[in-house]
Motif scaffolding. Structure first.
Motif, PDB file in Angstrom:
ATOM      1  N   GLU A 135     -14.256  -9.380  35.612  1.00  0.00           N
ATOM      2  CA  GLU A 135     -13.241  -9.760  36.557  1.00  0.00           C
ATOM      3  C   GLU A 135     -11.857  -9.540  36.444  1.00  0.00           C
ATOM      4  O   GLU A 135     -11.101  -9.234  37.139  1.00  0.00           O
ATOM      5  CB  GLU A 135     -13.697 -11.120  36.983  1.00  0.00           C
ATOM      6  N   SER A 150      -8.498 -10.774  40.556  1.00  0.00           N
ATOM      7  CA  SER A 150      -9.819 -11.318  40.459  1.00  0.00           C
ATOM      8  C   SER A 150     -10.694 -11.484  41.442  1.00  0.00           C
ATOM      9  O   SER A 150     -10.234 -11.277  42.577  1.00  0.00           O
ATOM     10  CB  SER A 150      -9.755 -12.790  39.860  1.00  0.00           C
ATOM     11  N   VAL A 151     -11.952 -11.710  41.098  1.00  0.00           N
ATOM     12  CA  VAL A 151     -12.838 -11.936  42.571  1.00  0.00           C
ATOM     13  C   VAL A 151     -12.683 -13.567  42.925  1.00  0.00           C
ATOM     14  O   VAL A 151     -12.921 -14.393  42.173  1.00  0.00           O
ATOM     15  CB  VAL A 151     -14.270 -11.855  42.194  1.00  0.00           C
ATOM     16  N   TRP A 208     -17.213 -14.722  45.429  1.00  0.00           N
ATOM     17  CA  TRP A 208     -18.256 -15.484  44.486  1.00  0.00           C
ATOM     18  C   TRP A 208     -19.364 -16.264  45.218  1.00  0.00           C
ATOM     19  O   TRP A 208     -20.417 -16.028  45.171  1.00  0.00           O
ATOM     20  CB  TRP A 208     -17.703 -16.265  43.485  1.00  0.00           C
ATOM     21  N   VAL A 220     -13.493  -4.718  40.882  1.00  0.00           N
ATOM     22  CA  VAL A 220     -13.281  -4.752  39.631  1.00  0.00           C
ATOM     23  C   VAL A 220     -12.938  -3.608  38.670  1.00  0.00           C
ATOM     24  O   VAL A 220     -11.830  -3.949  37.873  1.00  0.00           O
ATOM     25  CB  VAL A 220     -14.350  -5.651  39.070  1.00  0.00           C
TER      26      VAL A 220
END
Length: 260
Positions: A237, A184-185, A190, A70
Protein backbone atom coordinates in the motif's frame (compact mmCIF):
# COMPACT_ATOMS: atom_id res chain seq x y z
CA UNK A 1 -4.37 1.18 7.55
CA UNK A 2 -2.56 2.20 10.75
CA UNK A 3 1.20 2.80 10.77
CA UNK A 4 1.93 -0.08 13.13
CA UNK A 5 0.52 -2.58 10.64
CA UNK A 6 2.88 -1.37 7.91
CA UNK A 7 5.78 -1.77 10.33
CA UNK A 8 5.08 -5.48 10.78
CA UNK A 9 7.09 -8.13 8.93
CA UNK A 10 5.18 -9.67 6.04
CA UNK A 11 4.52 -12.90 7.97
CA UNK A 12 2.92 -11.12 10.92
CA UNK A 13 0.94 -8.81 8.66
CA UNK A 14 -0.45 -11.86 6.88
CA UNK A 15 -1.11 -13.59 10.20
CA UNK A 16 -3.02 -10.56 11.53
CA UNK A 17 -5.20 -10.22 8.43
CA UNK A 18 -5.81 -13.97 8.34
CA UNK A 19 -6.77 -13.99 12.03
CA UNK A 20 -9.26 -11.17 11.57
CA UNK A 21 -10.73 -12.95 8.52
CA UNK A 22 -11.13 -16.19 10.50
CA UNK A 23 -12.94 -14.42 13.34
CA UNK A 24 -15.30 -12.55 11.01
CA UNK A 25 -16.07 -15.65 8.94
CA UNK A 26 -16.70 -17.79 12.01
CA UNK A 27 -18.96 -15.13 13.53
CA UNK A 28 -21.03 -14.78 10.34
CA UNK A 29 -21.32 -18.56 10.03
CA UNK A 30 -22.43 -18.94 13.63
CA UNK A 31 -25.01 -16.15 13.39
CA UNK A 32 -26.56 -17.30 10.10
CA UNK A 33 -26.64 -21.00 11.00
CA UNK A 34 -28.17 -20.28 14.41
CA UNK A 35 -30.90 -18.18 12.77
CA UNK A 36 -31.61 -20.58 9.91
CA UNK A 37 -34.44 -22.43 11.62
CA UNK A 38 -38.14 -22.56 10.88
CA UNK A 39 -39.51 -19.78 8.72
CA UNK A 40 -36.18 -17.91 8.68
CA UNK A 41 -34.42 -21.03 7.46
CA UNK A 42 -36.84 -21.41 4.56
CA UNK A 43 -36.39 -17.71 3.73
CA UNK A 44 -32.59 -18.08 3.74
CA UNK A 45 -32.74 -21.17 1.54
CA UNK A 46 -34.99 -19.38 -0.97
CA UNK A 47 -32.24 -16.85 -1.79
CA UNK A 48 -31.04 -17.53 -5.32
CA UNK A 49 -27.45 -18.75 -5.78
CA UNK A 50 -27.38 -16.43 -8.78
CA UNK A 51 -26.77 -13.59 -6.31
CA UNK A 52 -23.23 -14.81 -5.62
CA UNK A 53 -21.55 -14.27 -9.03
CA UNK A 54 -22.43 -10.53 -9.22
CA UNK A 55 -21.14 -9.99 -5.69
CA UNK A 56 -17.95 -11.85 -6.50
CA UNK A 57 -17.44 -9.85 -9.69
CA UNK A 58 -17.95 -6.52 -7.92
CA UNK A 59 -15.49 -7.57 -5.20
CA UNK A 60 -12.94 -8.67 -7.80
CA UNK A 61 -13.29 -5.39 -9.71
CA UNK A 62 -12.79 -3.34 -6.55
CA UNK A 63 -9.72 -5.35 -5.58
CA UNK A 64 -8.39 -4.97 -9.12
CA UNK A 65 -8.75 -1.19 -9.02
CA UNK A 66 -6.96 -1.00 -5.68
CA UNK A 67 -4.18 -3.30 -6.86
CA UNK A 68 -3.70 -1.15 -9.97
CA UNK A 69 -3.44 1.98 -7.79
CA UNK A 70 -0.92 0.37 -5.45
CA UNK A 71 1.26 -1.02 -8.24
CA UNK A 72 1.17 2.29 -10.11
CA UNK A 73 2.38 4.13 -7.00
CA UNK A 74 5.17 1.60 -6.52
CA UNK A 75 6.31 1.97 -10.13
CA UNK A 76 6.24 5.77 -9.83
CA UNK A 77 8.33 5.64 -6.65
CA UNK A 78 10.90 3.34 -8.24
CA UNK A 79 11.12 5.58 -11.31
CA UNK A 80 11.58 8.72 -9.21
CA UNK A 81 14.39 7.18 -7.16
CA UNK A 82 16.15 5.87 -10.27
CA UNK A 83 15.88 9.25 -11.99
CA UNK A 84 17.25 11.03 -8.93
CA UNK A 85 20.17 8.62 -8.73
CA UNK A 86 20.93 9.00 -12.45
CA UNK A 87 20.88 12.79 -12.21
CA UNK A 88 23.22 12.81 -9.21
CA UNK A 89 25.54 10.38 -10.94
CA UNK A 90 25.71 12.75 -13.90
CA UNK A 91 26.63 15.60 -11.53
CA UNK A 92 29.47 13.54 -10.05
CA UNK A 93 30.84 12.66 -13.48
CA UNK A 94 30.53 16.16 -14.94
CA UNK A 95 32.12 17.80 -11.91
CA UNK A 96 35.45 16.34 -13.01
CA UNK A 97 35.52 19.10 -15.66
CA UNK A 98 36.21 21.51 -12.77
CA UNK A 99 39.16 19.89 -10.97
CA UNK A 100 40.19 21.05 -7.56
CA UNK A 101 37.91 22.85 -5.11
CA UNK A 102 34.76 22.98 -7.35
CA UNK A 103 34.87 19.23 -7.98
CA UNK A 104 35.46 18.41 -4.32
CA UNK A 105 32.66 20.73 -3.22
CA UNK A 106 30.21 19.27 -5.75
CA UNK A 107 30.96 15.71 -4.64
CA UNK A 108 30.64 16.74 -0.98
CA UNK A 109 27.21 18.32 -1.59
CA UNK A 110 26.00 15.24 -3.47
CA UNK A 111 27.23 13.10 -0.56
CA UNK A 112 25.35 15.25 1.96
CA UNK A 113 22.14 15.10 -0.07
CA UNK A 114 22.25 11.32 -0.41
CA UNK A 115 23.13 10.84 3.25
CA UNK A 116 20.20 13.01 4.32
CA UNK A 117 17.85 11.21 1.93
CA UNK A 118 18.85 7.76 3.20
CA UNK A 119 19.04 8.47 6.93
CA UNK A 120 16.31 11.08 7.36
CA UNK A 121 13.90 11.25 4.44
CA UNK A 122 13.43 7.50 3.92
CA UNK A 123 12.15 6.86 7.49
CA UNK A 124 9.93 9.93 7.17
CA UNK A 125 8.52 8.72 3.85
CA UNK A 126 7.83 5.30 5.36
CA UNK A 127 5.60 7.00 7.94
CA UNK A 128 4.25 9.49 5.37
CA UNK A 129 5.86 12.34 7.29
CA UNK A 130 8.10 13.78 4.57
CA UNK A 131 7.13 17.22 3.31
CA UNK A 132 7.97 19.39 0.32
CA UNK A 133 8.25 22.43 2.58
CA UNK A 134 11.75 21.24 3.53
CA UNK A 135 14.11 21.95 0.65
CA UNK A 136 17.22 19.84 0.07
CA UNK A 137 19.80 22.39 1.15
CA UNK A 138 22.78 20.48 -0.34
CA UNK A 139 21.14 20.48 -3.79
CA UNK A 140 20.20 24.15 -3.45
CA UNK A 141 23.81 24.95 -2.53
CA UNK A 142 25.06 22.82 -5.42
CA UNK A 143 22.84 24.67 -7.85
CA UNK A 144 24.03 28.05 -6.57
CA UNK A 145 27.67 26.96 -6.67
CA UNK A 146 27.37 25.68 -10.24
CA UNK A 147 25.75 28.88 -11.46
CA UNK A 148 28.62 30.82 -9.90
CA UNK A 149 31.34 28.93 -11.77
CA UNK A 150 33.42 30.74 -14.40
CA UNK A 151 33.98 28.33 -17.31
CA UNK A 152 37.33 28.69 -19.03
CA UNK A 153 36.84 26.26 -21.91
CA UNK A 154 33.93 25.24 -24.16
CA UNK A 155 33.88 21.86 -22.40
CA UNK A 156 33.44 23.52 -19.01
CA UNK A 157 30.62 25.67 -20.41
CA UNK A 158 28.74 22.58 -21.59
CA UNK A 159 29.50 20.76 -18.32
CA UNK A 160 28.14 23.69 -16.29
CA UNK A 161 24.89 23.67 -18.26
CA UNK A 162 24.54 19.91 -17.90
CA UNK A 163 25.21 20.04 -14.16
CA UNK A 164 22.53 22.70 -13.68
CA UNK A 165 20.07 20.59 -15.70
CA UNK A 166 20.96 17.45 -13.72
CA UNK A 167 20.49 19.23 -10.39
CA UNK A 168 17.07 20.46 -11.53
CA UNK A 169 16.15 16.93 -12.55
CA UNK A 170 17.33 15.58 -9.19
CA UNK A 171 15.24 18.18 -7.35
CA UNK A 172 12.20 17.28 -9.45
CA UNK A 173 12.73 13.54 -8.85
CA UNK A 174 13.00 14.18 -5.11
CA UNK A 175 9.72 16.09 -5.20
CA UNK A 176 8.09 13.22 -7.06
CA UNK A 177 9.22 10.54 -4.57
CA UNK A 178 8.00 12.63 -1.63
CA UNK A 179 4.63 13.16 -3.33
CA UNK A 180 4.33 9.45 -4.12
CA UNK A 181 5.25 8.57 -0.53
CA UNK A 182 1.94 10.14 0.54
CA UNK A 183 -0.09 7.74 -1.61
CA UNK A 184 -2.10 5.01 0.10
CA UNK A 185 -5.48 3.32 0.00
CA UNK A 186 -7.79 5.62 1.91
CA UNK A 187 -10.22 4.51 4.61
CA UNK A 188 -13.26 4.75 2.34
CA UNK A 189 -11.74 2.24 -0.11
CA UNK A 190 -10.69 -0.14 2.65
CA UNK A 191 -14.19 0.20 4.13
CA UNK A 192 -15.77 -0.66 0.79
CA UNK A 193 -13.58 -3.76 0.42
CA UNK A 194 -14.37 -4.95 3.95
CA UNK A 195 -18.12 -4.24 3.62
CA UNK A 196 -18.36 -6.06 0.30
CA UNK A 197 -16.39 -9.04 1.60
CA UNK A 198 -18.64 -9.29 4.66
CA UNK A 199 -21.78 -8.92 2.52
CA UNK A 200 -20.58 -11.71 0.23
CA UNK A 201 -19.88 -13.97 3.21
CA UNK A 202 -23.44 -13.38 4.46
CA UNK A 203 -24.81 -14.16 0.99
CA UNK A 204 -22.82 -17.42 0.84
CA UNK A 205 -24.02 -18.38 4.30
CA UNK A 206 -27.67 -17.65 3.38
CA UNK A 207 -27.52 -19.62 0.12
CA UNK A 208 -25.91 -22.65 1.79
CA UNK A 209 -27.71 -22.39 5.13
CA UNK A 210 -29.46 -25.69 4.49
CA UNK A 211 -26.13 -27.50 4.32
CA UNK A 212 -23.82 -26.54 7.17
CA UNK A 213 -20.79 -28.32 5.84
CA UNK A 214 -21.27 -26.83 2.38
CA UNK A 215 -21.69 -23.36 3.90
CA UNK A 216 -18.49 -23.75 5.93
CA UNK A 217 -16.49 -24.89 2.90
CA UNK A 218 -17.80 -22.16 0.57
CA UNK A 219 -17.27 -19.42 3.15
CA UNK A 220 -13.77 -20.64 3.93
CA UNK A 221 -12.78 -20.65 0.27
CA UNK A 222 -14.05 -17.11 -0.31
CA UNK A 223 -12.50 -15.87 2.94
CA UNK A 224 -9.11 -17.29 1.95
CA UNK A 225 -9.29 -15.68 -1.49
CA UNK A 226 -10.35 -12.31 -0.04
CA UNK A 227 -7.60 -12.54 2.60
CA UNK A 228 -4.93 -13.20 -0.02
CA UNK A 229 -6.09 -10.18 -2.02
CA UNK A 230 -6.17 -7.90 1.03
CA UNK A 231 -2.71 -9.04 2.17
CA UNK A 232 -1.34 -8.38 -1.33
CA UNK A 233 -2.68 -4.82 -1.33
CA UNK A 234 -1.82 -4.05 2.31
CA UNK A 235 1.79 -5.24 1.91
CA UNK A 236 2.35 -2.82 -0.98
CA UNK A 237 0.00 0.00 0.00
CA UNK A 238 2.78 2.44 0.88
CA UNK A 239 5.68 2.54 -1.60
CA UNK A 240 8.33 3.31 1.03
CA UNK A 241 7.07 1.11 3.89
CA UNK A 242 6.78 -2.59 4.53
CA UNK A 243 8.38 -5.68 3.04
CA UNK A 244 8.19 -4.41 -0.56
CA UNK A 245 9.36 -0.86 0.21
CA UNK A 246 11.34 0.97 -2.47
CA UNK A 247 15.00 0.87 -1.47
CA UNK A 248 17.42 3.83 -1.46
CA UNK A 249 20.04 1.54 -2.98
CA UNK A 250 20.20 3.43 -6.34
CA UNK A 251 21.14 6.57 -4.43
CA UNK A 252 23.64 4.71 -2.25
CA UNK A 253 25.33 3.33 -5.36
CA UNK A 254 26.08 6.90 -6.47
CA UNK A 255 28.12 7.35 -3.29
CA UNK A 256 29.79 4.02 -2.34
CA UNK A 257 30.72 5.36 1.11
CA UNK A 258 27.04 5.15 2.08
CA UNK A 259 26.40 1.57 0.94
CA UNK A 260 25.29 -0.71 3.73
Amino acid sequence: MPNWLHGLPLFWLAAFVFGVAVLITAAIYAVVISLSTGERGRAFASISPGLLPPLGIVFALLVGFLAAQVWSSGDSATTAVSQEASSLRAVVLLSSEFPGEPEAQARSLVHRHIENAVTTEWPQMAEQGATLSVVSQPLADLQAMTLGLRPETPGQTIAQQEIVTSVEQALDARRQRIIVSESSVNEAKWGAVAALAILTLFAIAFVHSGNRRGAAIAMTLFALAATAAIIMIAAQERPFAGYFAVSPMPLEQVDPTLQR
